[in-house]
Motif scaffolding. Structure first.
Motif, PDB file in Angstrom:
ATOM      1  N   UNK A  37      65.997  52.376  12.888  1.00 28.47           N
ATOM      2  CA  UNK A  37      65.378  53.698  12.964  1.00 28.47           C
ATOM      3  C   UNK A  37      65.649  54.283  14.508  1.00 28.47           C
ATOM      4  N   UNK A  38      66.714  53.554  15.340  1.00 25.04           N
ATOM      5  CA  UNK A  38      67.047  53.829  16.354  1.00 25.04           C
ATOM      6  C   UNK A  38      68.245  54.941  16.364  1.00 25.04           C
ATOM      7  N   UNK A  39      68.008  55.956  16.711  1.00 24.22           N
ATOM      8  CA  UNK A  39      68.865  57.114  16.443  1.00 24.22           C
ATOM      9  C   UNK A  39      69.531  57.691  17.784  1.00 24.22           C
ATOM     10  N   UNK A  40      70.924  57.787  17.986  1.00 26.42           N
ATOM     11  CA  UNK A  40      71.624  58.210  19.138  1.00 26.42           C
ATOM     12  C   UNK A  40      71.281  60.118  18.767  1.00 26.42           C
ATOM     13  N   UNK A  43      74.707  61.915  18.319  1.00 32.19           N
ATOM     14  CA  UNK A  43      75.511  61.693  17.178  1.00 32.19           C
ATOM     15  C   UNK A  43      74.701  61.861  15.786  1.00 32.19           C
ATOM     16  N   UNK A  44      73.577  61.534  15.920  1.00 32.31           N
ATOM     17  CA  UNK A  44      72.668  61.849  14.683  1.00 32.31           C
ATOM     18  C   UNK A  44      72.770  60.415  14.024  1.00 32.31           C
ATOM     19  N   UNK A  45      73.629  59.455  14.688  1.00 30.55           N
ATOM     20  CA  UNK A  45      73.639  58.242  13.714  1.00 30.55           C
ATOM     21  C   UNK A  45      73.005  57.174  14.565  1.00 30.55           C
ATOM     22  N   UNK A  46      72.944  55.877  13.886  1.00 29.38           N
ATOM     23  CA  UNK A  46      72.011  54.785  14.442  1.00 29.38           C
ATOM     24  C   UNK A  46      72.912  54.662  15.805  1.00 29.38           C
ATOM     25  N   UNK A  47      72.167  54.120  16.753  1.00 29.30           N
ATOM     26  CA  UNK A  47      72.678  53.570  18.053  1.00 29.30           C
ATOM     27  C   UNK A  47      73.581  52.768  18.007  1.00 29.30           C
ATOM     28  N   UNK A  48      74.796  52.724  18.840  1.00 32.67           N
ATOM     29  CA  UNK A  48      75.923  51.833  18.647  1.00 32.67           C
ATOM     30  C   UNK A  48      75.497  50.403  19.066  1.00 32.67           C
ATOM     31  N   UNK A  49      74.467  50.257  19.657  1.00 42.68           N
ATOM     32  CA  UNK A  49      74.125  48.700  20.045  1.00 42.68           C
ATOM     33  C   UNK A  49      73.196  48.068  19.111  1.00 42.68           C
ATOM     34  N   UNK A  84      68.168  59.296  25.503  1.00 42.40           N
ATOM     35  CA  UNK A  84      69.293  59.716  24.387  1.00 42.40           C
ATOM     36  C   UNK A  84      68.969  59.372  23.189  1.00 42.40           C
ATOM     37  N   UNK A  85      67.706  58.545  22.809  1.00 40.67           N
ATOM     38  CA  UNK A  85      67.552  58.265  21.534  1.00 40.67           C
ATOM     39  C   UNK A  85      66.172  58.616  20.845  1.00 40.67           C
ATOM     40  N   UNK A  86      66.162  58.766  19.563  1.00 37.36           N
ATOM     41  CA  UNK A  86      65.067  59.068  18.832  1.00 37.36           C
ATOM     42  C   UNK A  86      64.676  57.924  18.124  1.00 37.36           C
ATOM     43  N   UNK A  87      63.295  57.607  17.884  1.00 34.82           N
ATOM     44  CA  UNK A  87      62.846  56.454  17.128  1.00 34.82           C
ATOM     45  C   UNK A  87      62.200  56.987  16.038  1.00 34.82           C
TER      46      UNK A  87
END
Length: 195
Positions: A37-40, A43-49, A84-87
């Motif tokens: 549920x960590x969204x960049x 990009x609107x996608x899951x964070x790259x880490x 930079x992130x949404x949860x």
């Protein structure tokens, strides 16, 4: 790595020293960091880490592990680090992923969460983020909890929820039994304080 973890759910403290430090820690780890549920925001996608889930095979059983971070991270971590992130909503995230994890081959689905919960010492009722998650998800067999540093062991909506206190002071166990048709027949849980 020496303990042999199979996966880790990202918690709010993983952000304390910034994303660079988090990525360095990840590079040293031999197991995936999970946070579906960590969204960049860019990009609107899951964070790259993080990865949304992993599948671990033990004795021929494939266990799908979905990782969830607490939305409280937004208020419990330095704002500029997590800006930079949404949860996203944990239950919506899990419900959207369950069919994908099953299609990927999981026989059992466990949520590894860094969501808080509390358990009433007298009634044994669990409240908080993990209780809310258990009430709203479908197709999940168990929830492993964190964040609130409690000893928790009870079912919510038929789903076992466990939390093993904090900092290695106890170990939570979930034993899932299945019959020859791969149907779950029994789930037993306990939290061991003798570690």
């Amino acid at each position: 790595n020496m303990i042999g973890f199979e996966a880790m759910a990202i918690g709010n403290h993983e952000f304390d020293w910034g994303i660079e430090a988090l990525e360095k820690l990840k590079s040293l780890s031999k197991f995936p960091f999970l946070g579906a549920n960590i969204i960049d925001k860019k990009t609107g996608k899951i964070a790259d880490f993080v990865e949304p889930y992993t599948i671990v095979e033990k004795k021929g059983i494939k266990v799908g592990i979905i990782g969830i971070a607490t939305p409280e991270t937004l208020t419990k971590t330095k704002a500029d680090i997590i800006e930079p992130y949404d949860f996203r909503d944990p239950a919506e995230t899990v419900n959207a992923l369950v069919p994908e994890v099953k299609k990927a081959g999981a026989d059992i689905i466990v949520v590894l969460s860094h969501l808080g919960a509390m358990q009433d010492a007298n009634t044994k009722e669990i409240t908080g983020e993990d209780a809310d998650l258990a009430k709203d998800v479908k197709g999940v067999d168990a929830i492993l909890s964190g964040h609130s540093h409690q000893k928790i062991d009870e079912k919510v909506n038929g789903i076992p929820v466990v939390q093993a206190y904090y900092n290695g002071r106890s170990v939570a166990h979930i034993d899932i039994y299945r019959d020859d048709n791969k149907k779950i027949t029994k789930i037993e849980t306990y939290v061991d304080d003798n570690v």
